[in-house]
Enzyme design. Structure first.
Site, mmCIF file in Angstrom:
data_model
loop_
_atom_site.group_PDB
_atom_site.id
_atom_site.type_symbol
_atom_site.label_atom_id
_atom_site.label_comp_id
_atom_site.label_asym_id
_atom_site.label_seq_id
_atom_site.Cartn_x
_atom_site.Cartn_y
_atom_site.Cartn_z
ATOM 1 N N PRO A 283 9.305 5.644 -6.661
ATOM 2 C CA PRO A 283 8.701 4.329 -6.381
ATOM 3 C C PRO A 283 9.718 3.258 -5.953
ATOM 4 O O PRO A 283 9.345 2.099 -5.756
ATOM 5 C CB PRO A 283 8.038 3.951 -7.716
ATOM 6 C CG PRO A 283 8.649 4.803 -8.750
ATOM 7 C CD PRO A 283 9.253 6.002 -8.089
ATOM 8 N N TYR B 261 15.339 -7.076 -7.738
ATOM 9 C CA TYR B 261 15.997 -5.818 -8.114
ATOM 10 C C TYR B 261 17.303 -6.198 -8.800
ATOM 11 O O TYR B 261 18.210 -6.721 -8.150
ATOM 12 C CB TYR B 261 16.319 -4.986 -6.872
ATOM 13 C CG TYR B 261 15.107 -4.638 -6.031
ATOM 14 C CD1 TYR B 261 14.446 -3.427 -6.200
ATOM 15 C CD2 TYR B 261 14.625 -5.521 -5.059
ATOM 16 C CE1 TYR B 261 13.329 -3.104 -5.433
ATOM 17 C CE2 TYR B 261 13.514 -5.201 -4.287
ATOM 18 C CZ TYR B 261 12.874 -3.997 -4.485
ATOM 19 O OH TYR B 261 11.772 -3.685 -3.717
ATOM 20 N N LYS C 244 6.820 3.041 -1.330
ATOM 21 C CA LYS C 244 6.359 3.643 -0.077
ATOM 22 C C LYS C 244 5.202 4.628 -0.207
ATOM 23 O O LYS C 244 4.599 4.994 0.797
ATOM 24 C CB LYS C 244 7.541 4.387 0.590
ATOM 25 C CG LYS C 244 8.689 3.499 1.008
ATOM 26 C CD LYS C 244 8.260 2.538 2.077
ATOM 27 C CE LYS C 244 9.395 1.708 2.612
ATOM 28 N NZ LYS C 244 8.939 0.657 3.519
ATOM 29 N N HIS D 10 4.950 -11.467 1.724
ATOM 30 C CA HIS D 10 6.317 -11.580 1.194
ATOM 31 C C HIS D 10 7.320 -11.317 2.300
ATOM 32 O O HIS D 10 7.148 -10.386 3.075
ATOM 33 C CB HIS D 10 6.555 -10.535 0.096
ATOM 34 C CG HIS D 10 6.088 -10.982 -1.249
ATOM 35 N ND1 HIS D 10 6.935 -11.195 -2.302
ATOM 36 C CD2 HIS D 10 4.852 -11.270 -1.702
ATOM 37 C CE1 HIS D 10 6.231 -11.589 -3.347
ATOM 38 N NE2 HIS D 10 4.964 -11.640 -3.017
ATOM 39 N N TYR E 71 12.416 -1.348 5.020
ATOM 40 C CA TYR E 71 11.796 -1.943 3.830
ATOM 41 C C TYR E 71 10.410 -2.493 4.150
ATOM 42 O O TYR E 71 9.436 -2.219 3.447
ATOM 43 C CB TYR E 71 12.727 -3.041 3.312
ATOM 44 C CG TYR E 71 12.342 -3.633 1.982
ATOM 45 C CD1 TYR E 71 12.253 -2.841 0.846
ATOM 46 C CD2 TYR E 71 12.101 -4.997 1.852
ATOM 47 C CE1 TYR E 71 11.909 -3.388 -0.389
ATOM 48 C CE2 TYR E 71 11.776 -5.558 0.628
ATOM 49 C CZ TYR E 71 11.675 -4.745 -0.486
ATOM 50 O OH TYR E 71 11.342 -5.292 -1.688
HETATM 51 P P1 RFL Z 1 -3.941 9.257 -5.356
HETATM 52 O O1 RFL Z 1 -3.962 7.772 -5.339
HETATM 53 O O2 RFL Z 1 -3.238 9.960 -6.455
HETATM 54 O O3 RFL Z 1 -5.444 9.750 -5.243
HETATM 55 C C1 RFL Z 1 -5.786 11.103 -5.422
HETATM 56 C C2 RFL Z 1 -7.221 11.163 -5.913
HETATM 57 O O4 RFL Z 1 -7.613 12.540 -6.011
HETATM 58 C C3 RFL Z 1 -8.343 12.722 -7.215
HETATM 59 N N1 RFL Z 1 -8.274 14.165 -7.564
HETATM 60 C C4 RFL Z 1 -9.309 15.020 -7.402
HETATM 61 N N2 RFL Z 1 -10.545 14.836 -6.933
HETATM 62 C C5 RFL Z 1 -11.376 15.925 -6.893
HETATM 63 N N3 RFL Z 1 -10.991 17.162 -7.328
HETATM 64 C C6 RFL Z 1 -9.756 17.384 -7.803
HETATM 65 N N4 RFL Z 1 -9.393 18.606 -8.209
HETATM 66 C C7 RFL Z 1 -8.836 16.283 -7.843
HETATM 67 N N5 RFL Z 1 -7.549 16.130 -8.257
HETATM 68 C C8 RFL Z 1 -7.232 14.850 -8.072
HETATM 69 C C9 RFL Z 1 -7.651 11.785 -8.197
HETATM 70 O O5 RFL Z 1 -8.480 11.482 -9.316
HETATM 71 C C10 RFL Z 1 -7.374 10.574 -7.310
HETATM 72 O O6 RFL Z 1 -8.452 9.658 -7.329
HETATM 73 O O7 RFL Z 1 -3.275 9.842 -4.002
HETATM 74 P P2 RFL Z 1 -3.138 9.212 -2.507
HETATM 75 O O8 RFL Z 1 -4.463 8.782 -1.971
HETATM 76 O O9 RFL Z 1 -2.320 10.182 -1.767
HETATM 77 O O10 RFL Z 1 -2.301 7.850 -2.724
HETATM 78 C C11 RFL Z 1 -0.965 7.900 -3.157
HETATM 79 C C12 RFL Z 1 -0.628 6.636 -3.942
HETATM 80 O O11 RFL Z 1 -1.584 6.474 -4.983
HETATM 81 C C13 RFL Z 1 0.794 6.696 -4.519
HETATM 82 O O12 RFL Z 1 1.692 7.219 -3.564
HETATM 83 C C14 RFL Z 1 1.291 5.285 -4.924
HETATM 84 O O13 RFL Z 1 0.567 4.796 -6.025
HETATM 85 C C15 RFL Z 1 2.788 5.314 -5.255
HETATM 86 N N6 RFL Z 1 3.277 4.001 -5.706
HETATM 87 C C16 RFL Z 1 3.536 2.997 -4.804
HETATM 88 N N7 RFL Z 1 3.297 3.182 -3.479
HETATM 89 C C17 RFL Z 1 3.473 2.156 -2.592
HETATM 90 O O14 RFL Z 1 3.249 2.368 -1.372
HETATM 91 N N8 RFL Z 1 3.892 0.899 -2.987
HETATM 92 C C18 RFL Z 1 4.143 0.623 -4.312
HETATM 93 O O15 RFL Z 1 4.457 -0.522 -4.637
HETATM 94 C C19 RFL Z 1 3.995 1.699 -5.262
HETATM 95 N N9 RFL Z 1 4.193 1.487 -6.600
HETATM 96 C C20 RFL Z 1 3.450 3.764 -7.083
HETATM 97 C C21 RFL Z 1 3.908 2.482 -7.501
HETATM 98 C C22 RFL Z 1 3.154 4.750 -8.032
HETATM 99 C C23 RFL Z 1 3.341 4.476 -9.390
HETATM 100 N N10 RFL Z 1 3.030 5.513 -10.295
HETATM 101 C C24 RFL Z 1 2.175 5.360 -11.396
HETATM 102 C C25 RFL Z 1 3.408 6.862 -9.966
HETATM 103 C C26 RFL Z 1 4.085 2.210 -8.841
HETATM 104 C C27 RFL Z 1 3.813 3.200 -9.797
HETATM 105 C C28 RFL Z 1 4.032 2.855 -11.241
#
Ligand code: RFL
Length: 395
Positions: free
Chosen positions: A293, A201, A297, A72, A390
């Site tokens: 979000p 947006y 990032k 994109h 961005y």
């Molecule tokens: P995660 O992905 O939350 O993974 C953490 C893992 O740890 C496990 N866990 C445990 N395991 C063992 N023992 C425990 N006590 C534990 N406690 C937890 C969990 O089950 C999980 O598997 O963290 P990580 O790796 O730091 O990654 C972060 C990202 O997932 C997060 O920042 C993004 O999803 C945020 N986000 C977006 N980020 C982007 O860069 N681009 C996007 O377009 C974007 N869109 C979004 C998003 C987050 C969203 N939500 C739901 C908050 C859109 C949404 C709707």
């Protein structure tokens, strides 16, 4: 069991770290609270920054993304019935990739396990001990009530915002910075193609609406709502009607309606912990910081932390020199704060109530938003600054 690095959490941060260590022959294991099926189907992010795309490619982790991801280079803002197209890719000669987070997790897990990597699924870490001694120990439980103890030189806390690792650090040794914006988003996943291939947006007087294509058949939508709003207030009919109203512009907008497969309310807030390390425990990704979000990032920061931590651990295990481990937070935090600053700017661009809920301020903010959009379209240096943040260039 005993290992050099124990990784808590099989999200993007934990898995990229695991693969980078594995590639260099560093012994590591991953413990994960959820089942494999659960982590492989958790739909969250979708927008991958340019420098993260490059990083995944450099290490050979990008096959799925290169096959099925979509580059994109243009996004679209809508305000007052007008479109503002921003060809950010042209300003910095770089592109984003749209490739859903659950696919990245599937690809990384498959690669790690096929190369002999060990992940203990359905094994939540419940206790961390020995951070001040020579070896740390993680205790995990399993659904069969058995106990797994992992003894290690270092723990990588990649367990997200609700995980155990951050709370294992004494509060006297860290400072938490946080901001609540008083804004909610209803995050929606719909099994429909989006009406345009661009990220949209829409700044509407009823509140923000976003349209983010994820695959040719799945679209993420966002609707601004009160913080902590109840899902029961959002029937599918109301969602499509609000999206139709807020995304409307002069011209050809055709919102395609279809099954809504997920909806949840997110409160716009950001948190950063400093430092991101305590003794033998290093936090990466959402465990150390969360970001609204708005700028997409969070996952990108998580993977970037994992890269920095992998380099520090690899250097230590090769040479015995702890210098890069000591520098870990100092290397990660400037990027985290620059990204927070961008996200804060974006939030003020797309919401008129980020500072105040008073209507007279909203009108003032609305004029500022319009000027910002015009400058994004008309002033190259302004647009370039936006584009750099961005698309995510090396900072
Ligand atoms: P995660 O992905 O939350 O993974 C953490 C893992 O740890 C496990 N866990 C445990 N395991 C063992 N023992 C425990 N006590 C534990 N406690 C937890 C969990 O089950 C999980 O598997 O963290 P990580 O790796 O730091 O990654 C972060 C990202 O997932 C997060 O920042 C993004 O999803 C945020 N986000 C977006 N980020 C982007 O860069 N681009 C996007 O377009 C974007 N869109 C979004 C998003 C987050 C969203 N939500 C739901 C908050 C859109 C949404 C709707």
């Amino acid at each position: 069991i005993s290992t050099q690095a124990a990784i808590v959490g099989a999200g993007p941060a934990g898995l990229v770290l695991a693969l980078l260590l594995q590639k260099e022959g560093i012994d590591c294991v991953v413990v994960e609270r959820q089942s494999r099926a659960y982590v492989e189907s958790r739909a969250r992010a979708g927008l991958i920054e340019h420098q993260i795309v490059e990083l995944l490619r450099k290490h050979g982790f990008s096959e799925g993304m290169d096959l099925n991801g979509v580059p994109h280079t243009t996004c679209e803002f809508r305000h007052g019935g007008r479109r503002y197209m921003i060809p950010y890719g042209d300003h910095v000669h770089a592109s984003h990739f749209v490739y859903p987070q659950q696919f990245i997790v599937q690809d990384l897990l498959q690669l790690f396990i096929s190369r002999g990597g060990i992940v203990f699924f359905s094994h939540p870490a419940v206790k961390i001990e020995g951070l001040e001694s020579d070896r740390a120990v993680i205790t995990c439980t399993s659904s069969e009530n058995s106990v797994l103890k992992v003894e290690c030189d270092f723990i990588a806390g990649c367990d997200g915002f609700q995980g155990l690792c951050r709370s294992s650090i004494p509060s006297t040794d860290t400072k938490i910075f946080s901001k609540q914006y008083g804004i909610g988003w209803l995050a929606i996943l719909a099994e429909v193609p989006s009406s345009t291939k661009k990220l949209v947006y829409a700044l509407h007087k009823s509140g923000f609406a976003g349209q983010m294509p994820r695959t040719s058949q799945i679209t993420r939508y966002y609707l601004e709502c009160p913080p902590n709003d109840q899902l029961s207030n959002w029937s599918d009919d109301r969602i499509w009607s609000e999206l139709g109203k807020r995304l409307a512009v002069d011209g050809d907008e055709n919102l395609i309606q279809g099954p809504i497969v997920e909806k949840r309310v997110l409160n716009m807030r950001s948190v950063v912990m400093e430092p991101m390390q305590y003794k033998r425990l290093f936090l990466a990704g959402d465990a150390a910081h969360i970001i609204t979000p708005v700028g997409a990032k969070g996952m990108n920061l998580a993977i970037s932390d994992a890269d920095v931590l992998a380099n520090a651990l690899i250097h230590y295990f090769r040479s015995g020199d702890e210098v890069l481990l000591r520098e870990y937070s100092h290397v990660c935090l400037p990027r985290v704060w620059k990204t927070q600053e961008f996200s804060d700017w974006m939030i003020r661009l797309i919401h008129s109530n980020a500072d105040s809920d008073q209507n007279k301020d909203k009108d003032f903010s609305d004029r500022l938003r319009q000027v910002r959009l015009e400058r994004l379209q008309q002033t190259d240096t302004y647009a370039k600054l936006f584009a750099e943040s961005y698309v995510g260039l090396k900072q």
